[in-house]
Design a protein around this motif. Structure first.
Motif, short mmCIF file in Angstrom:
data_model
loop_
_atom_site.label_atom_id
_atom_site.label_comp_id
_atom_site.label_asym_id
_atom_site.label_seq_id
_atom_site.Cartn_x
_atom_site.Cartn_y
_atom_site.Cartn_z
N SER A 1 9.11 -42.78 17.67
CA SER A 1 7.71 -43.32 17.28
C SER A 1 6.88 -43.39 18.79
CB SER A 1 7.90 -44.58 16.75
OG SER A 1 6.68 -45.36 16.54
N ASP A 2 7.30 -43.84 19.83
CA ASP A 2 6.35 -43.83 20.91
C ASP A 2 6.18 -42.34 21.40
OD1 ASP A 2 6.77 -46.58 20.85
OD2 ASP A 2 7.98 -46.53 22.75
N ASN A 3 7.08 -41.29 21.25
CA ASN A 3 6.85 -40.02 21.65
C ASN A 3 5.69 -39.40 20.71
OD1 ASN A 3 7.81 -38.57 23.57
ND2 ASN A 3 9.24 -37.34 22.73
N SER A 4 5.65 -39.68 19.41
CA SER A 4 4.63 -39.47 18.35
C SER A 4 3.20 -39.89 18.91
CB SER A 4 4.85 -39.91 16.98
OG SER A 4 3.78 -39.43 16.33
N GLU B 1 -2.27 -35.73 32.08
CA GLU B 1 -1.86 -34.67 30.97
C GLU B 1 -0.27 -34.14 31.34
OE1 GLU B 1 -5.00 -32.24 28.47
OE2 GLU B 1 -5.25 -31.93 30.67
N GLN B 2 -0.09 -33.86 32.43
CA GLN B 2 0.87 -33.34 33.14
C GLN B 2 2.22 -34.27 33.00
OE1 GLN B 2 1.86 -29.94 34.09
NE2 GLN B 2 3.83 -30.83 34.29
N PHE B 3 1.95 -35.73 33.41
CA PHE B 3 2.73 -36.67 33.45
C PHE B 3 3.18 -37.22 31.81
CE2 PHE B 3 3.27 -41.38 32.62
CZ PHE B 3 4.38 -41.44 33.29
N VAL B 4 2.14 -37.02 30.98
CA VAL B 4 2.47 -37.51 29.58
C VAL B 4 3.24 -36.20 28.86
CG1 VAL B 4 1.58 -37.59 27.28
CG2 VAL B 4 0.45 -38.80 29.15
N SER B 5 3.09 -34.99 29.38
CA SER B 5 4.14 -33.78 28.97
C SER B 5 5.56 -34.14 29.53
CB SER B 5 3.34 -32.49 29.28
OG SER B 5 4.22 -31.59 28.99
N ASN B 6 5.44 -34.31 30.85
CA ASN B 6 6.74 -34.49 31.32
C ASN B 6 7.40 -35.75 30.73
OD1 ASN B 6 6.55 -32.38 32.95
ND2 ASN B 6 5.83 -33.53 34.85
N LEU B 7 6.72 -36.83 30.76
CA LEU B 7 7.33 -38.24 29.87
C LEU B 7 7.81 -37.77 28.56
CD1 LEU B 7 8.09 -41.12 30.20
CD2 LEU B 7 5.42 -41.51 29.39
N ASP C 1 9.14 -35.13 27.33
CA ASP C 1 10.21 -34.26 27.43
C ASP C 1 11.51 -35.26 27.86
OD1 ASP C 1 8.92 -31.99 26.79
OD2 ASP C 1 8.63 -31.27 29.18
N VAL C 2 11.19 -36.21 28.83
CA VAL C 2 12.33 -36.84 29.26
C VAL C 2 12.72 -37.96 28.10
CG1 VAL C 2 12.75 -39.12 30.77
CG2 VAL C 2 11.36 -37.00 31.60
N ILE C 3 11.74 -38.48 27.45
CA ILE C 3 12.16 -39.19 26.18
C ILE C 3 13.08 -38.81 25.35
CG2 ILE C 3 11.18 -40.49 24.21
CD1 ILE C 3 8.98 -41.51 26.06
N ASP C 4 12.47 -37.31 25.01
CA ASP C 4 13.36 -36.41 24.09
C ASP C 4 14.68 -36.30 24.55
OD1 ASP C 4 11.41 -36.07 22.03
OD2 ASP C 4 10.71 -34.05 22.93
N LYS C 5 14.82 -36.22 25.90
CA LYS C 5 16.21 -36.00 26.29
C LYS C 5 16.96 -37.19 26.14
CE LYS C 5 14.91 -32.44 29.80
NZ LYS C 5 14.96 -31.93 31.18
N GLY C 6 16.23 -38.54 26.49
CA GLY C 6 16.93 -39.67 26.46
C GLY C 6 17.59 -39.80 25.19
N VAL C 7 16.64 -39.62 24.02
CA VAL C 7 17.02 -39.89 22.62
C VAL C 7 18.30 -38.80 22.28
CG1 VAL C 7 16.18 -39.51 20.15
CG2 VAL C 7 14.83 -40.66 21.98
N GLY C 8 18.27 -37.73 22.84
CA GLY C 8 19.08 -36.69 22.66
C GLY C 8 20.51 -37.09 22.86
N ARG C 9 20.64 -37.69 24.04
CA ARG C 9 21.99 -38.28 24.74
C ARG C 9 22.55 -39.13 23.77
NH1 ARG C 9 19.10 -37.80 29.85
NH2 ARG C 9 19.89 -36.13 31.07
N LEU C 10 21.61 -40.00 23.07
CA LEU C 10 22.28 -41.10 22.50
C LEU C 10 22.60 -40.78 21.08
CD1 LEU C 10 19.38 -44.07 23.00
CD2 LEU C 10 21.60 -43.93 23.90
N VAL C 11 21.80 -39.74 20.44
CA VAL C 11 22.11 -39.46 18.87
C VAL C 11 22.62 -37.94 18.67
CG1 VAL C 11 20.41 -41.22 18.20
CG2 VAL C 11 19.66 -38.95 18.63
N ASP C 12 22.44 -37.11 19.71
CA ASP C 12 22.76 -35.90 19.23
C ASP C 12 24.41 -35.44 19.42
OD1 ASP C 12 20.14 -35.13 19.26
OD2 ASP C 12 19.94 -34.07 20.80
#
Length: 321
Positions: free
Chosen positions: A55-58, A263-269, A271-282
């Motif tokens: 939700s935060d990533n959205s 903009e660059q920071f938000v884009s990187n952030l 990506d990092v959140i996606d990776k973190g979520v992936g480690r939990l549920v993928d």
């Protein structure tokens, strides 16, 4: 003891086969969905964290869009302001040229008039998505404009939207309501620009756009009767305007840089959140595929064991032959 009523071996084999089938169903679901934790039933804690972070990533994606809109608005204002600086430099050069003896001041003034028209046209055109930070027609004074910069979730779970703020009163060049609010339409006291002010105001303004509350000084324009002292005052005033515009452009440039970095920071952030979520549920597909192969083998063996257990009861018939 051998019993035809209770087949303990078959019951054990059936129980094992059921467990294998349940494990295979779970593994197949993970393989097909790609998730190790797909629903809250799989792991309530991880599912809750992943859902919140998605939700935060959205929200961050929306922030990225807002930053793009803000960047376009700032770039539009900066581009127009840069053009205004160039035109104003031309006006200053014309005034310096008119200071020379024997020149046709009327022709120079005609050129300056066209340059002034260009200034007005440029400021009017500096509009993006209904916002114009250089040309104001609103009865109210120009205020602070905000550009959404980030979405922040604190440790206690509270959320906040942060913004980049810009005071447009420092960038408005033309104001059609109150000339005093526009850099190019307001009065500038040439006396205050001298090394030793006399205390007697000598006000000049560059553009007359018919403001409701107009400037009260002298418009910067020349003719054959314009004295050298007045010319010097006009040159000083235009130089001061150039300095003000340069400061405004510097501020806009700094905001543009800040937006680019954000903009660059938000884009990187994101990506990092996606990776973190992936480690939990993928699901680990290498692990799941290996487990699926093993479970298929166990299932075949379980079926074979159940078949053998069921056959044992039939062997009792041979005792009665």
């Amino acid at each position: 003891m051998t019993s035809i009523l209770t087949n303990a071996a078959a019951m054990a084999a059936l129980q094992t086969l059921r467990a294998i089938d349940n494990n295979m169903e779970t593994t197949q679901r993970r393989v097909s969905s790609g998730y190790r934790v797909e629903t809250a039933a799989d792991n309530a804690a991880y599912w809750s964290i992943a859902t919140t972070m998605r939700s935060d990533n959205s929200s961050l994606s929306t922030v990225s869009d807002a930053l793009g809109l803000g960047a376009a608005t700032v770039d539009t204002a900066y581009t127009a302001l840069d053009n205004v600086i160039n035109v104003l430099s031309e006006i200053k050069a014309k005034l310096v040229a008119a200071r020379e003896p024997g020149v046709d001041k009327a022709k120079i003034n005609a050129e300056m008039t066209e340059l002034k028209n260009q200034l007005v046209s440029t400021t009017q055109s500096a509009s993006f998505s209904g916002q114009n930070w250089l040309y104001n027609t609103d009865p109210t004074a120009p205020g602070t404009k905000q550009v959404v910069s980030s979405f922040v979730r604190a440790a206690d779970g509270t959320v906040q939207v942060t913004t980049l703020d810009f005071d447009t009163s420092q960038s408005v060049l033309v104001d059609t309501v109150d000339a005093a609010r526009g850099i190019l339409t307001r009065d500038v006291d040439a006396d205050l620009l001298t090394a030793s002010p006399s205390g007697v105001a000598r006000n000049y303004f560059l553009l007359d756009v018919g403001s409701t509350s107009p400037a009260t000084g002298t418009e910067i324009k020349i003719d054959g009767t314009t004295t050298d002292a007045v010319m010097d005052d006009m040159i000083s005033v235009v130089s001061d305007l150039l300095e003000q515009l340069t400061n405004s452009a510097s501020t806009l440039g700094a905001i543009t840089k800040r937006i680019d970095m954000q903009e660059q920071f938000v884009s990187n952030l994101m990506d990092v959140i996606d990776k973190g979520v992936g480690r939990l549920v993928d699901a680990d597909m290498n692990e799941e595929s290996t487990r699926l192969k093993a479970l298929q083998t166990q299932q075949q063996l379980g079926i074979q064991a159940l078949s053998i257990a069921n056959t044992n009861a039939q062997n009792i018939l041979t005792l009665f032959k």
